[in-house]
Design an enzyme around this catalytic site. Structure first.
Site, PDB file in Angstrom:
ATOM      1  CG  LEU A 175      17.670 -32.342  -1.930  1.00 27.70           C
ATOM      2  CD1 LEU A 175      17.351 -32.862  -0.522  1.00 27.70           C
ATOM      3  CD2 LEU A 175      16.484 -32.795  -2.964  1.00 27.70           C
ATOM      4  N   GLY A 209      11.546 -40.186  -0.543  1.00 23.69           N
ATOM      5  CA  GLY A 209      11.137 -41.158  -1.700  1.00 23.69           C
ATOM      6  C   GLY A 209       9.502 -41.572  -1.310  1.00 23.69           C
ATOM      7  NE  ARG A 240      21.451 -28.910  -9.835  1.00 23.52           N
ATOM      8  CZ  ARG A 240      20.894 -29.592  -9.209  1.00 23.52           C
ATOM      9  NH1 ARG A 240      20.560 -29.350  -8.038  1.00 23.52           N
ATOM     10  NH2 ARG A 240      20.229 -30.627  -9.845  1.00 23.52           N
ATOM     11  CB  CYS A 298      -0.390  -4.444   8.753  1.00 21.24           C
ATOM     12  SG  CYS A 298       0.757  -3.243   8.155  1.00 21.24           S
ATOM     13  CD  GLU A 302      -1.299  -2.186   2.196  1.00 19.18           C
ATOM     14  OE1 GLU A 302      -2.112  -2.756   2.909  1.00 19.18           O
ATOM     15  OE2 GLU A 302      -0.071  -2.791   2.067  1.00 19.18           O
ATOM     16  CD  GLU A 330      11.971 -32.127  -5.263  1.00 21.60           C
ATOM     17  OE1 GLU A 330      12.576 -32.902  -6.066  1.00 21.60           O
ATOM     18  OE2 GLU A 330      12.551 -31.058  -5.266  1.00 21.60           O
ATOM     19  CB  CYS A 378      -0.514  -0.592   5.618  1.00 23.73           C
ATOM     20  SG  CYS A 378       0.921  -1.282   5.093  1.00 23.73           S
ATOM     21  CG  ASP A 437      18.208 -40.964  -6.329  1.00 25.21           C
ATOM     22  OD1 ASP A 437      18.582 -41.819  -6.703  1.00 25.21           O
ATOM     23  OD2 ASP A 437      17.207 -40.550  -5.926  1.00 25.21           O
TER      24      ASP A 437
END
Length: 347
Positions: A212, A292, A215, A80, A55, A290, A89, A208
């Protein structure tokens, strides 16, 4: 159907707010526009925590401040009413003599919860709320889940073959079987940049060695979390790829886990509940899971999830690691060159 002006301007607030996705924690995403005689005079959004709110940015962007006294301020979330890192605000709106405020949805956090609207009305402002309310709440789903359900917003993500397998059965030396392509991986990294924490199980780490991190996209890396009952885990694969500390949740109080913070879980309480409680108490609003399969199924069985993002590939594995089964409200379908992305919300 022709969209009303109120909806049009509120949709612009949502569009502005979403520009800062992943950057405003612990604050919500907020956008605001100033309208006079059906024309936008100024607009702004909250860029990151600690900086001025939407705002204020919108009001400051107006060149001719004399027009504010005959303008309407649109904002997707209730202004707020309290002092934090920035002044309220609502006070700034009142000080600039803006006569009308249109709000997407009420801020249900304890610090606001209707007090911003009350302050505006007490000062003589005309206030309307509930414009595109569902869309405004969806934008800040993490914020609302955190404050209303006292836990982070939990997103599940996995990729499965056409016949429902996460992976083939493979030896330790074999690399993961790719189900998705480059475009999907970029999207996943974009998702990671929007969430505060990311969780995988120990088997995923051992098989694996995932980094994480973000990239393929620009944005902050999420805090790395591992669920390992035994605590027999090497976190080096991704600790070196980020400045973030990693956390390992384990039942083994005697385990030694280098380069990570260890949280010992109770044996007689669900791990999913304990992780969720820990993240809430630490102030984290979102959790991206993610894998397993065991970790995903554990959270599904506990009913601790809000959204599932599932890539379905075109290849058939015939046998392997079975993908989780999930039921929910189907909300979208996106076709990629080598997969289809289906998104579900929990009932």
């Amino acid at each position: 159907m022709v969209e009303t002006d109120e909806n049009k301007f509120m949709r612009r607030c949502i569009e502005l707010a979403s520009k800062a996705e992943g950057m405003t924690y612990p604050n919500p995403m907020v956008g605001s526009v100033i309208v006079c005689e059906d024309k936008i005079l100024g607009e702004g959004y909250h860029l990151r925590a600690g900086e001025v709110h939407a705002e204020v940015n919108a009001i400051n962007s107006v060149t001719d401040k004399s027009k504010l006294t005959s303008s309407t301020l649109y904002v997707n979330l209730e202004p707020c009413s309290h002092f934090g890192k920035t002044p309220p605000c609502a006070d700034f709106i009142i000080a600039n003599k803006i006569p009308r405020v249109v709000i997407g949805t009420i801020d249900s956090s304890d610090k606001v919860s209707g007090q911003g609207i009350k302050k505006l009305k007490d000062a003589g402002c005309e206030v309307k709320s509930g414009v595109l309310e569902n869309e405004c709440r969806s934008l800040n789903k993490r914020f609302f889940t955190f404050h209303e359900k006292k836990r982070p917003y939990i997103i599940l993500k996995w990729a499965q073959s056409a016949d429902g397998f996460l992976d083939i059965e493979r030896s330790e030396k074999q690399k993961p079987t790719r189900i998705t392509g480059k475009s999907e991986r970029i999207l996943v990294h974009k998702w990671r940049a929007s969430e505060q924490t990311i969780l995988v199980g120990a088997e995923t780490i051992r098989a694996d060695s995932p980094k994480l991190n973000v990239r393929e996209w620009t944005g902050p890396d999420p805090l790395k979390l591992i669920l390992s009952s035994s605590g027999n885990i090497n976190t080096g694969s991704f600790v070196k790829s980020t400045n973030n500390t990693s956390i390992v949740f384990t039942h083994n109080s005697g385990s030694y886990i280098p380069e990570a913070k260890k949280i010992v879980l109770k044996e007689n309480v669900s791990s999913a509940i304990q992780i969720s409680d820990y993240l809430y108490n630490a102030g984290y609003q979102s959790l991206f899971i993610e894998g397993g399969g065991k970790v995903l199924n554990h959270f599904i069985n506990e009913g601790l999830w809000d959204e599932a993002r599932i890539f379905k590939g075109t290849e058939y594995f015939r046998e392997g690691v079975t993908a989780p089964l999930i039921s929910g409200i189907h909300v979208s379908k996106t076709v990629f060159s080598g997969s289809i992305l289906e998104i579900y919300l929990r009932h």
